[in-house]
Design an enzyme around this catalytic site. Structure first.
Site, PDB file in Angstrom:
ATOM      1  N   SER A 139      10.380  21.891 -18.618  1.00 31.82           N
ATOM      2  CA  SER A 139      10.732  20.545 -18.750  1.00 31.82           C
ATOM      3  C   SER A 139      10.979  20.072 -17.355  1.00 31.82           C
ATOM      4  CB  SER A 139      11.908  20.098 -19.716  1.00 31.82           C
ATOM      5  OG  SER A 139      12.259  18.913 -19.733  1.00 31.82           O
ATOM      6  N   TYR A 152      20.195  21.481 -23.190  1.00 27.69           N
ATOM      7  CA  TYR A 152      18.834  21.643 -22.698  1.00 27.69           C
ATOM      8  C   TYR A 152      18.470  21.832 -21.477  1.00 27.69           C
ATOM      9  CZ  TYR A 152      14.104  19.678 -23.362  1.00 27.69           C
ATOM     10  OH  TYR A 152      12.749  19.351 -23.475  1.00 27.69           O
TER      11      TYR A 152
HETATM   12  P1  NAD Z   1       8.443  18.711 -31.530  1.00 27.34           P
HETATM   13  O1  NAD Z   1       9.695  18.516 -32.230  1.00 27.34           O
HETATM   14  O2  NAD Z   1       7.164  18.059 -31.645  1.00 27.34           O
HETATM   15  O3  NAD Z   1       7.955  20.268 -31.448  1.00 27.34           O
HETATM   16  C1  NAD Z   1       8.867  21.308 -31.576  1.00 27.34           C
HETATM   17  C2  NAD Z   1       8.154  22.550 -32.327  1.00 27.34           C
HETATM   18  O4  NAD Z   1       9.162  23.621 -32.316  1.00 27.34           O
HETATM   19  C3  NAD Z   1       7.851  22.157 -33.639  1.00 27.34           C
HETATM   20  O5  NAD Z   1       6.557  22.692 -33.814  1.00 27.34           O
HETATM   21  C4  NAD Z   1       8.820  22.710 -34.175  1.00 27.34           C
HETATM   22  O6  NAD Z   1       8.655  23.054 -35.548  1.00 27.34           O
HETATM   23  C5  NAD Z   1       9.045  24.016 -33.419  1.00 27.34           C
HETATM   24  N1  NAD Z   1      10.615  24.605 -33.809  1.00 27.34           N
HETATM   25  C6  NAD Z   1      11.718  24.267 -33.716  1.00 27.34           C
HETATM   26  N2  NAD Z   1      12.554  24.982 -34.152  1.00 27.34           N
HETATM   27  C7  NAD Z   1      11.920  26.102 -34.362  1.00 27.34           C
HETATM   28  C8  NAD Z   1      12.520  27.491 -34.620  1.00 27.34           C
HETATM   29  N3  NAD Z   1      13.670  27.747 -34.917  1.00 27.34           N
HETATM   30  N4  NAD Z   1      11.392  28.320 -34.579  1.00 27.34           N
HETATM   31  C9  NAD Z   1      10.161  28.178 -34.531  1.00 27.34           C
HETATM   32  N5  NAD Z   1       9.597  26.771 -34.372  1.00 27.34           N
HETATM   33  C10 NAD Z   1      10.480  25.987 -34.057  1.00 27.34           C
HETATM   34  O7  NAD Z   1       8.771  18.756 -29.938  1.00 27.34           O
HETATM   35  P2  NAD Z   1       7.876  18.590 -28.508  1.00 27.34           P
HETATM   36  O8  NAD Z   1       8.352  17.568 -27.788  1.00 27.34           O
HETATM   37  O9  NAD Z   1       6.567  18.902 -28.892  1.00 27.34           O
HETATM   38  O10 NAD Z   1       8.610  19.752 -27.799  1.00 27.34           O
HETATM   39  C11 NAD Z   1       8.030  21.189 -27.592  1.00 27.34           C
HETATM   40  C12 NAD Z   1       8.272  21.814 -26.276  1.00 27.34           C
HETATM   41  O11 NAD Z   1       7.998  21.038 -25.226  1.00 27.34           O
HETATM   42  C13 NAD Z   1       9.839  21.709 -26.340  1.00 27.34           C
HETATM   43  O12 NAD Z   1      10.221  23.368 -25.716  1.00 27.34           O
HETATM   44  C14 NAD Z   1      10.473  20.860 -25.522  1.00 27.34           C
HETATM   45  O13 NAD Z   1      11.731  21.087 -24.893  1.00 27.34           O
HETATM   46  C15 NAD Z   1       9.479  20.719 -24.580  1.00 27.34           C
HETATM   47  N6  NAD Z   1       9.325  19.328 -23.862  1.00 27.34           N
HETATM   48  C16 NAD Z   1       9.173  18.170 -24.643  1.00 27.34           C
HETATM   49  C17 NAD Z   1       9.113  17.163 -23.922  1.00 27.34           C
HETATM   50  C18 NAD Z   1       9.148  15.740 -24.367  1.00 27.34           C
HETATM   51  O14 NAD Z   1       9.118  14.741 -23.923  1.00 27.34           O
HETATM   52  N7  NAD Z   1       8.546  15.590 -25.661  1.00 27.34           N
HETATM   53  C19 NAD Z   1       9.554  16.990 -22.528  1.00 27.34           C
HETATM   54  C20 NAD Z   1       9.670  18.078 -21.789  1.00 27.34           C
HETATM   55  C21 NAD Z   1       9.547  19.322 -22.683  1.00 27.34           C
END
Ligand code: NAD
Length: 257
Positions: A139, A152
């Site tokens: 991130s 985080y």
């Molecule tokens: P999201 O909530 O859409 O997806 C998260 C995914 O992780 C989902 O598929 C969920 O089912 C899965 N998950 C959660 N807990 C779990 C567990 N215990 N076991 C297995 N799977 C699990 O969120 P996202 O925004 O797509 O996030 C995905 C990644 O991207 C994360 O690591 C997040 O930190 C990172 N990220 C997101 C953003 C953003 O702005 N959305 C920015 C930077 C980084």
């Protein structure tokens, strides 16, 4: 770029960025293992849809990334892992002195520890196959901090550090390890933190999006899951064979500030 014949495991891929990356890897020809902690018909249907629309093989395997033994079992059950995308992640927003201990533990387990376990299980398979790509979804918060996101930020800085170490341990092998550092992407994870952020800052939803989230992002646009998928495919390409142990920001200029 053809990833035909490669098998990619994407953790946390029934939603958001993980699902977007899965689609782009499949469009590039990789067979897929989708994952999350649920075991619903719609989870398996996602894999079937990707397989049908792209012609790759795709499976969904349930495994809870908060549990080390299930992380390792996911890789073992997949049976092959050429591309490992450590994407599963959760968020919780609270001041450090009020941060719930169970939320701290869950964030560190899912966002950081899971990547240790999956990588440890996948490396022998990559070595046996003579090729491997590890793509960790960190991130902008792996490079910078924001208030109220202590767990985080700690987990994401941790995964950037682990990425560098894995890259050094595999530097003389045909295996790379890198971290993608997205800025804000409008996924369910970001939607879910809007109410808490509204509370912490005393702001409306519109003001949180404009003045807290996109305030950090000079482009004033969310990054998209397709852009993150394209970045992951690039890191799996031959052009990226000498890119290892580093971060690629997809953050609209956030970390240039
Ligand atoms: P999201 O909530 O859409 O997806 C998260 C995914 O992780 C989902 O598929 C969920 O089912 C899965 N998950 C959660 N807990 C779990 C567990 N215990 N076991 C297995 N799977 C699990 O969120 P996202 O925004 O797509 O996030 C995905 C990644 O991207 C994360 O690591 C997040 O930190 C990172 N990220 C997101 C953003 C953003 O702005 N959305 C920015 C930077 C980084």
């Amino acid at each position: 770029m053809s990833l035909t014949g490669k098998t990619a495991i994407v953790t946390g891929s029934n939603s958001g960025i993980g699902l977007g990356i899965a689609w782009e890897l499949a469009r590039a020809g990789a067979d897929l293992v989708l994952n999350s902690f649920t075991d619903r018909d719609e989870d398996h249907a996602l894999a079937a849809q990707i397989a049908q629309e792209t012609g790759v093989e795709a499976r969904y395997i349930r495994a809870d990334m908060s549990k080390g033994d299930e992380c390792r079992a996911l890789i073992e059950q997949a049976g092959r892992c050429d591309i490992l995308v450590n994407n599963a992640g959760i968020q919780h927003v609270a001041p450090l002195d009020e941060f719930p201990v169970d939320k701290w533990d869950a964030i560190i387990a899912i966002n950081l520890n899971s990547a240790f376990h999956t990588t440890a299980a996948a490396l022998p398979m990559m070595r046996a196959a003579g090729w491997g790509r590890i793509v960790n979804i960190a991130s902008a918060h792996g490079l910078t901090a924001s208030p109220f996101k202590a767990a985080y930020v700690a987990a994401k800085h941790g995964i950037v550090g682990m990425t560098k170490t894995v890259a050094l341990e595999t530097a003389q092998e045909p295996i790379t390890a890198n971290a993608i550092c997205p800025g804000y992407v409008l996924t369910p994870l970001v939607e879910a933190q809007i109410p808490d952020t509204m509370k912490e800052y005393g702001m409306s939803r519109e003001d949180v999006i404009k003045n807290v989230m996109l305030e950090r992002q000079p482009s004033k646009q969310f990054a998209t899951v397709e852009q993150l998928g394209g970045t992951a495919v690039f890191l799996c390409s031959d052009a990226a064979a000498q890119i290892t142990g580093t971060t690629i920001s997809v953050d609209g200029g956030w970390t240039a500030l």
